[in-house]
Write an enzyme that holds these catalytic residues in place. Structure first.
Site, PDB file in Angstrom:
ATOM      1  N   SER A 148     -30.252  17.877 -13.958  1.00 47.85           N
ATOM      2  CA  SER A 148     -31.001  16.843 -13.248  1.00 47.85           C
ATOM      3  C   SER A 148     -30.788  16.882 -11.739  1.00 47.85           C
ATOM      4  CB  SER A 148     -30.620  15.461 -13.791  1.00 47.85           C
ATOM      5  OG  SER A 148     -29.222  15.259 -13.707  1.00 47.85           O
TER       6      SER A 148
ATOM      7  N   ASP B  54     -27.605   4.104 -11.519  1.00 45.64           N
ATOM      8  CA  ASP B  54     -27.546   5.543 -11.339  1.00 45.64           C
ATOM      9  C   ASP B  54     -26.807   5.811 -10.029  1.00 45.64           C
ATOM     10  OD1 ASP B  54     -27.848   8.224 -10.903  1.00 45.64           O
ATOM     11  OD2 ASP B  54     -30.025   8.264 -11.077  1.00 45.64           O
TER      12      ASP B  54
ATOM     13  N   HIS C 292     -27.493  10.579  -9.082  1.00 51.78           N
ATOM     14  CA  HIS C 292     -28.610  11.231  -8.404  1.00 51.78           C
ATOM     15  C   HIS C 292     -28.849  10.579  -7.047  1.00 51.78           C
ATOM     16  CE1 HIS C 292     -29.168  11.826 -12.792  1.00 51.78           C
ATOM     17  NE2 HIS C 292     -29.356  13.067 -12.381  1.00 51.78           N
TER      18      HIS C 292
END
Length: 427
Positions: free
Chosen positions: A149, A400, A403
Site C-alpha cells: 500500500s 490511519d 499512509h
C-alpha cells in the site's frame, strides 16, 4: 436634495447593498467550511516563491555550487516551512485513493501541506518536481511500482504530479482497482504500472476467515505477477517492508524450511523478519540483475517508512500532531533503522555485482526513512473516512497513521526520484 428624496434613495440602495453582501458572505462561508482544493496559477506559485521563500535564487545558487558533485544526498535533512502551494489538490486528481484524500474527507488544518525538505548539505537544493521533465525522461518507457500500500501511495502521488503536465488515461484495472492498474500518458507514450506484491516474492497471505493466521513466504522465488512482466518494464520501484513484521513461515531454495518469526507459537526455528526482508530484496534484485545487467534499465528500492501511532488504532487523537518533528525531538526506532540498513546494504551488493559483470543496469536506493520519520503530522488519521466527526467527537474512531495524505510529504519522494532519473540521464 429634499428629505423625501433622500429617504427614497436609501430605500433603493438597501436592496443593492444586500444583493452584493449576501454572495460575499456565502463565498466567505464556503471558503472556511469547504476543503481547500484551489489550484494556484503558475504566476501565483512564482510570486509565492519570490516573495516568501526566495527558493528560486537559492536553488540557482546551490546548483552552481554543486555542479561538480556527482550526487546530492537527500537522505539527511530537515523540513522547513514554505508558502508554496501543492501542485495538485483533493479534486484535481482522480487517482487519489479516498482513504488518503484528507482534505476531501474533511481535514480542516492544512499546515501539513506547507513544508519543504531541505537536505543536510546546504549546497544541495530542495528537491523540486517538474512534471514535464519527468515525462520527457520516461518517454517511450514503462515505469512500475512493485509492493504494497505504500508503493500504491507513492504511485498515486506520482500520477497526480504528472497530471499537471499531461493527462493520463487509466487503461487497465483489476477487480480491486487499487491493486493492479496501468496508466498511459499518450502524449509521451509513457506507461506507469502498479503491481500489488507486498512481499516481492511468492507467498500465501494470512486469511483469518480460512483459519490461516500467518503468511507463508518463499524467499528465493520472485513473485510471478511482476517477474512475468519484467521484460516490458524499464524502471522498477520496489517499495515494501511493513508487511514483513507480520507472523510468517519462511521457505528457501528448494522449498526448504528456514523457520518462522513466531517460534514460541509454532515450535519452529527462529528466523527474524529483518533477515526475511533482506532475503526478499536480494532475490528481487538478483532477478532483475541476471536478466538486465547489460541494459540501460533501472531499479530503485524505496526505504522503509514510518507509522506514528500514539495509542491504539481506534482511539481518538491517535496521530494528532500538526507539525513535523524537529531535529533532536526523537530518535529513529531500532526496527526502522534495521530495515533501512538492510535495503541499503542489499542495493550496494547488487551494484557491485553489476559492476563486476561489466553491466550498465542502474540500481539505487530511494532513502526516505529519515524524511518520513519526521513527518508525524501528515497521516490521514481519522480522515481516512469522509467527515468522521460529522455527528460529534467519538471516543472510538479508526485511524490511519501509516499512509500519507495526498497531497503531502510523499510527493517529495517523487521529487527525489526525479533527481535520480535526471542523474541517470546526464550520465
Amino acid at each position: 436634495m429634499g428629505k423625501t428624496q433622500h429617504q427614497n434613495l436609501i430605500r433603493k440602495l438597501i436592496p443593492c447593498v444586500l444583493y452584493t453582501l449576501i454572495p460575499l458572505a456565502v463565498l466567505h462561508y464556503y471558503r472556511y467550511i469547504s476543503p481547500r482544493c484551489s489550484v494556484p496559477t503558475a504566476d501565483k506559485r512564482l510570486e509565492s516563491t519570490a516573495t516568501t521563500d526566495s527558493i528560486t535564487p537559492l536553488v540557482q545558487e546551490q546548483e552552481a555550487e554543486v555542479k561538480n558533485l556527482s550526487w546530492w544526498d537527500y537522505s539527511e535533512g530537515h523540513w522547513v516551512q514554505t508558502r508554496l502551494e501543492p501542485l495538485y489538490n483533493c479534486t484535481s486528481c482522480e487517482a487519489i485513493k479516498l482513504g488518503q484524500n484528507c482534505m476531501l474527507n474533511g481535514r480542516s488544518d492544512t499546515g501539513y501541506l506547507y513544508w519543504q525538505w531541505q537536505p543536510k548539505d546546504t549546497r544541495c537544493p530542495p528537491p523540486v518536481f517538474d512534471a514535464s521533465l519527468f515525462l520527457r525522461i520516461i518517454r517511450n518507457k514503462h515505469l512500475a511500482f512493485i509492493g504494497g500500500s505504500i508503493a500504491r501511495n507513492q504511485l498515486e502521488s506520482l500520477i497526480c504530479l504528472l497530471s499537471t503536465g499531461s493527462k493520463p488515461e487509466l487503461v487497465y484495472k483489476d477487480s480491486d482497482e487499487h491493486k493492479f492498474r496501468r496508466w498511459v500518458f499518450y502524449e509521451y507514450n509513457a506507461t506507469i504500472w502498479s503491481f500489488w506484491t507486498q512481499f516481492f516474492v511468492e507467498g500465501i497471505q494470512y486469511n483469518q476467515s480460512k483459519g490461516i493466521n500467518h503468511n507463508t513466504l518463499y524467499l528465493d522465488t520472485p513473485n510471478e505477477k511482476w517477474a512475468s512482466e519484467l521484460d516490458k518494464i524499464d524502471i522498477v520501484v520496489f517499495s515494501s517492508g511493513r508487511w514483513f513484521a507480520q507472523k510468517a513461515i519462511y521457505y528457501g531454495e528448494g522449498n526448504q524450511l528456514l523457520g518462522c518469526n513466531f517460534p514460541q507459537e509454532n515450535n519452529c526455528t527462529d528466523f527474524n523478519f529483518f533477515d526475511a526482508f533482506r532475503k526478499a530484496v536480494r532475490t528481487s534484485l538478483k532477478e532483475v540483475t541476471k536478466r538486465f545487467y547489460k541494459s540501460d534499465k533501472a531499479v530503485v528500492v524505496a526505504n522503509y517508512t514510518f507509522a506514528h501511532f500514539e495509542g491504539e488504532w481506534n482511539e481518538f487523537a491517535t496521530c494528532p500532531k500538526t507539525e513535523p518533528y524537529k531535529d533532536g525531538d526523537a530518535e529513529m526506532p531500532y526496527l526502522e533503522n534495521e530495515m533501512r540498513k538492510s535495503a541499503i546494504e542489499e542495493v550496494a551488493m547488487a551494484v557491485k555485482d553489476v559492476k563486476e559483470m561489466g553491466g550498465r543496469l542502474k540500481i539505487e536506493t530511494l532513502d526516505v526513512t529519515k524524511l518520513t520519520f519526521l513527518r508525524r503530522d501528515a497521516h490521514p488519521g481519522p480522515y481516512m473516512f469522509p467527515n468522521p466527526f460529522a455527528n460529534g467527537i467519538k471516543e472510538k474512531v479508526q485511524n490511519d497513521c501509516v499512509h500519507w495524505c495526498l497531497p503531502g510529504p510523499i510527493d517529495t519522494w517523487n521529487a527525489i526520484l526525479l533527481q535520480l532519473m535526471k542523474r541517470w540521464k546526464d550520465e
